[in-house]
Write a protein that holds these residues in place. Sequence first.
Motif, short mmCIF file in Angstrom:
data_model
loop_
_atom_site.label_atom_id
_atom_site.label_comp_id
_atom_site.label_asym_id
_atom_site.label_seq_id
_atom_site.Cartn_x
_atom_site.Cartn_y
_atom_site.Cartn_z
N VAL A 10 -3.95 14.83 -0.03
CA VAL A 10 -4.05 14.10 -0.93
C VAL A 10 -2.69 13.28 -0.83
O VAL A 10 -3.68 11.51 -0.84
CB VAL A 10 -3.68 14.56 -1.64
CG1 VAL A 10 -4.84 16.02 -2.72
CG2 VAL A 10 -2.54 15.44 -2.27
N ILE A 11 -1.67 12.83 -0.12
CA ILE A 11 -1.19 12.11 0.37
C ILE A 11 -2.35 10.88 0.70
O ILE A 11 -1.41 9.20 0.77
CB ILE A 11 0.27 12.21 0.66
CG1 ILE A 11 1.02 13.18 -0.60
CG2 ILE A 11 1.52 11.43 0.71
CD1 ILE A 11 2.06 13.68 -0.39
N ALA A 12 -2.64 11.03 1.73
CA ALA A 12 -3.67 10.09 3.30
C ALA A 12 -4.56 9.60 1.67
O ALA A 12 -4.72 8.45 2.51
CB ALA A 12 -4.33 10.84 3.72
N SER A 13 -5.24 10.75 1.14
CA SER A 13 -6.14 9.55 0.21
C SER A 13 -5.61 8.61 -0.71
O SER A 13 -6.19 7.76 -0.67
CB SER A 13 -6.58 11.03 -0.80
OG SER A 13 -5.79 11.08 -1.84
N VAL A 14 -4.71 8.49 -0.80
CA VAL A 14 -3.80 7.62 -2.39
C VAL A 14 -3.47 7.06 -1.12
O VAL A 14 -3.36 5.03 -1.36
CB VAL A 14 -2.77 8.38 -2.39
CG1 VAL A 14 -1.86 7.47 -3.02
CG2 VAL A 14 -2.50 9.27 -3.90
N ILE A 15 -3.07 6.63 0.30
CA ILE A 15 -2.46 5.41 1.20
C ILE A 15 -3.58 4.68 1.33
O ILE A 15 -3.70 3.90 0.97
CB ILE A 15 -1.82 6.34 2.04
CG1 ILE A 15 -0.44 6.98 2.07
CG2 ILE A 15 -1.73 5.28 3.07
CD1 ILE A 15 0.44 7.75 3.21
N MET A 16 -4.74 5.58 1.63
CA MET A 16 -6.07 4.38 2.28
C MET A 16 -6.61 4.16 0.98
O MET A 16 -8.03 3.57 1.49
CB MET A 16 -6.48 5.76 3.11
CG MET A 16 -5.81 6.17 4.55
SD MET A 16 -6.74 6.38 5.90
CE MET A 16 -7.11 8.24 5.44
N ALA A 17 -6.64 4.94 -0.02
CA ALA A 17 -7.41 4.27 -1.16
C ALA A 17 -7.00 3.20 -2.32
O ALA A 17 -6.88 2.13 -3.10
CB ALA A 17 -7.70 5.62 -2.49
N HIS A 18 -5.43 3.18 -2.44
CA HIS A 18 -4.39 1.87 -2.54
C HIS A 18 -3.70 0.52 -1.78
O HIS A 18 -3.69 0.33 -2.55
CB HIS A 18 -3.78 2.26 -3.91
CG HIS A 18 -4.38 3.17 -5.10
ND1 HIS A 18 -5.00 3.25 -5.64
CD2 HIS A 18 -4.09 4.61 -5.54
CE1 HIS A 18 -5.89 4.02 -5.96
NE2 HIS A 18 -5.14 5.15 -5.85
N GLY A 19 -3.33 1.12 -0.54
CA GLY A 19 -2.36 1.23 -0.43
C GLY A 19 -3.04 -0.50 0.58
O GLY A 19 -4.05 -0.88 0.32
N ASP A 20 -1.75 -1.34 1.23
CA ASP A 20 -2.08 -2.67 1.50
C ASP A 20 -1.75 -3.32 2.55
O ASP A 20 -1.00 -2.53 3.12
CB ASP A 20 -2.25 -3.95 0.66
CG ASP A 20 -0.21 -4.07 -0.18
OD1 ASP A 20 0.07 -3.96 0.52
OD2 ASP A 20 -0.77 -4.29 -1.43
N ASP A 21 -1.57 -4.41 3.30
CA ASP A 21 -1.29 -5.15 3.95
C ASP A 21 0.67 -4.81 3.86
O ASP A 21 1.78 -5.09 5.76
CB ASP A 21 -1.98 -6.21 4.67
CG ASP A 21 -2.58 -6.39 6.02
OD1 ASP A 21 -3.21 -4.56 5.66
OD2 ASP A 21 -3.18 -7.00 6.14
N ASP A 22 1.01 -4.78 3.16
CA ASP A 22 2.56 -4.35 2.65
C ASP A 22 2.38 -2.85 2.77
O ASP A 22 4.37 -3.00 3.00
CB ASP A 22 3.02 -5.62 1.42
CG ASP A 22 2.39 -7.04 1.83
OD1 ASP A 22 3.57 -7.57 2.54
OD2 ASP A 22 1.79 -8.03 0.80
N GLY A 23 2.11 -1.91 2.97
CA GLY A 23 2.55 -0.61 3.01
C GLY A 23 1.74 -0.10 1.65
O GLY A 23 0.37 -0.01 1.29
N LEU A 24 2.52 0.74 1.05
CA LEU A 24 2.05 1.64 0.17
C LEU A 24 1.88 1.46 -0.68
O LEU A 24 2.70 0.78 -1.33
CB LEU A 24 3.00 2.90 0.16
CG LEU A 24 3.01 3.98 0.69
CD1 LEU A 24 4.22 4.98 -0.06
CD2 LEU A 24 1.78 5.12 0.31
N VAL A 25 1.09 1.69 -1.52
CA VAL A 25 1.13 1.09 -3.25
C VAL A 25 0.94 2.54 -3.91
O VAL A 25 -0.35 3.90 -3.52
CB VAL A 25 -0.78 0.13 -3.64
CG1 VAL A 25 -0.57 -0.14 -5.07
CG2 VAL A 25 -0.17 -0.62 -2.93
N LEU A 26 1.53 2.81 -4.43
CA LEU A 26 2.03 4.28 -5.12
C LEU A 26 0.98 3.91 -6.61
O LEU A 26 1.40 3.61 -7.16
CB LEU A 26 3.63 4.96 -5.48
CG LEU A 26 3.69 5.11 -3.76
CD1 LEU A 26 5.39 6.30 -3.68
CD2 LEU A 26 2.51 6.52 -3.18
#
Lengths: 479, 479
Positions: free
Chosen positions: B266-282
């Motif tokens: 589920v953490i991977a799902s958050v990373i790949m659903a919200h992240g961008d080129d500056d990194g994580l978006v939590l």
Amino acid sequence: MEKLVRKITSMNVDFGKWYTDVVVRAELIDYTGVRGCVVLRPYGYAIWEIIMSFLNHEFRKKNIENVAMPLLIPESLLQKEKNHVKGFAPEVAWVTIGGNEVLTERLCIRPTSEALFCSHFSKTVKSWRDLPKIYNQWCSVVRWEKSTRPLLRSVEFQWQEGHTVHATSQEAESFAISILDLYRDFFEHILCVPVILGRKTDSEKFAGADITYTVECMMKDGKALQAATSHYFGNNFARAFDVKFQNKNNKSEFVYQTSWGLTTRVIASVIMAHGDDDGLVLPPDIAPIQIVIVPIMIKNNAVFEKCNEIFNILNRDFRVKLDVSDQSPGWKFAEYEMKGVPIRLEIGPKDVDSNSCVIIRRDNREKITCGFSNILTEIPVILTKIKCNLYKNAEKFCRDKIFVVKNLSEFKTVSKQHCFIKTLWCGSDVCEQYIKDNFGFSSRCIPLDENQCLFEASDHGCVVCEKKASSSVYWGEAY
Amino acid sequence: MEKLVRKITSMNVDFGKWYTDVVVRAELIDYTGVRGCVVLRPYGYAIWEIIMSFLNHEFRKKNIENVAMPLLIPESLLQKEKNHVKGFAPEVAWVTIGGNEVLTERLCIRPTSEALFCSHFSKTVKSWRDLPKIYNQWCSVVRWEKSTRPLLRSVEFQWQEGHTVHATSQEAESFAISILDLYRDFFEHILCVPVILGRKTDSEKFAGADITYTVECMMKDGKALQAATSHYFGNNFARAFDVKFQNKNNKSEFVYQTSWGLTTRVIASVIMAHGDDDGLVLPPDIAPIQIVIVPIMIKNNAVFEKCNEIFNILNRDFRVKLDVSDQSPGWKFAEYEMKGVPIRLEIGPKDVDSNSCVIIRRDNREKITCGFSNILTEIPVILTKIKCNLYKNAEKFCRDKIFVVKNLSEFKTVSKQHCFIKTLWCGSDVCEQYIKDNFGFSSRCIPLDENQCLFEASDHGCVVCEKKASSSVYWGEAY
């Protein structure tokens, strides 16, 4: 009282059998098809969850961060610290096949995670800015123990293992001691179990440690339980795993480390410090059910309503259960005594009429009549009294079974009973082994608090060789 | 903005490399010496701890009790349910040596714990009074996966696995569906990740299950992530493990069971659903740090004091960090963007003078000037806006990449992009396999909510064979 539940062995008849009867009958554990591996059932795991929650709360105050290390350690990694591998390699489980293929290097299931933490630290610790690192993990570990008993000594067990890295030896050593203090507070104030703090002798210390500090408890059979340990590693592991940092002067230095752990064995310590022939006696702070409400004549509407009302009042502040099952009150009394529930509330038609109920303490069977309107103020007072009483009784029991002994003939006489024996000791392995071989007592610890020293200035000889003593030591029969 | 941190790969250049860059640079994980086994570092594990805490809270509402099952399963026990063993035996790790001795029966490290739970249930479930049993455990499991990626597909991974036993098939099946609802709420409201709920086709369902319900998400590369599953077993396992109970008529019956799980994936799902080129978006609810305060000109006393004052105000209600390290503000901006911290507060001398500060949102870079006196009311509003915005964007992204397709030539064209394709389907393995072989799209699920059906009454043919369709299906490229 009507006893509808299956009786357990009396602790005076067979303490070991009493213990295993309690853990099974109180539904803490179930055995499985693998020797030494048990199921922690909901009631047992709930106790462990409360313990985790208390310790996590204390850990956060010390800026301890939780992590998860992997389960598997490559053989070559385990072998890096020579004393460590010597201590653990004989008792590990080896994975040799993965996905139908024979592995080129076998992997052990972690018996403890120093090798994994050190390997991680060697990659992530670079400069003084990265220090200290103060980590903990909650997990299970596997040690291929030959003889096992649930919660006490298992092949697999749940624990927390803390691992820290520091820039100086002083900081690391004082951290290891601060954890010992944290553990002591936890045992005394939460588990109501008195403890003796000390250092392990060289022959008893953790494989790879410079110093092992220990929390020792006395059980109701007079035997000693090593209940938690905190190790100061110096830089033994840092050298073996090459964990270095740039100090503020840009020089490369080895780090100093600690590790420290506490297992589900603490539940065993609670069982054997407070339990009785009717089962568990739980200290209120770790009881999954602190109060059980047993309706008398449940089909009486007024009783049913009053039980629900009182449940709702208490449920805000306490872990409370209202048992409305169709079992008899007598069955319920025995069942919740077996489960060590600190307080039982009986509410029947007469109680509804008199606007009060009977509160029964699990620890001393005291019956207290309490008006319903006073219940929210009365219950916390009673819970505190239970805590004090549990601690006081366990402390007295332990104090009465510690004997100070000056020579071998006294040792021989006293050691016929199950007890702790405190003596002076020269510090040699030979004298330590002599006591073990002749009396079956192992060194428990060199006490930290020498204010407790009961020896006079004229006493200065080792109990075995009579040469000049370097310290006092507690001896006991170990679990 | 000054970028002092090491750059990561752009997601448009190489999505896979971007992903692994993020998990490493945001300090979620560290690799270890064992392929497919990672360290969950403090920041990564803190996310998991928050997830566990949210789910435990929901689980308690459903009277789910946590337990701990052992790590090891004897080979003979694993083999009891034939479909189950066929599915899992090829990918387990085998312990063959314990304490220097070769074991008479090899033990696998649990790849999942159905066998262990069923064995326990077969001993503890006796009467209708014992039902239902609604258990869960948090632990790690091991599957010898050939190709692995951190958090997404690992040899060892952390998860929760729920296992329940019921008296009737209806109760079991509706429980499995109620868990799917719980998961959906968690994804939508806490992770801000839109989901598609459905049933797996026979070829994709869990080894041993009658029905596998699934939560499917679309990632920013258009690929599909199976994010959680809930299985209805019927009495397949009950028959294999002989789990029976006496019903109210004193007749012996097999129980009905479910299992359901959700992993660190589920953490991977958050990373790949919200992240961008500056990194994580939590998403704010699972961010270990919800607000970071970055002082500008930290050696200015007024700034230092104001930062501390604001920290203390916010620290009561939020997870907040004040970074007083000697790194530059620019370094800190980039660092906490990489870590996906939802809100950054910049406080410099001018802000102290104007009695206000600048709030920067991680999700859309919006800058909001906020008076210090309004900060406690403003922050929750902004956090809610962030949640809504994350969900809205992810939902739009997903919606735009779902295509309804009626025949193979359309399928061929559309499947050239990374997307979900919805078609009608006859229900046969052959047609399912055809899509997989020809387009690399696997069936994701048969949607539960046919209100979402985008087909007209005149559409009724399977996308492959054109025979009468039994349902619609989502197809996608699976992680």
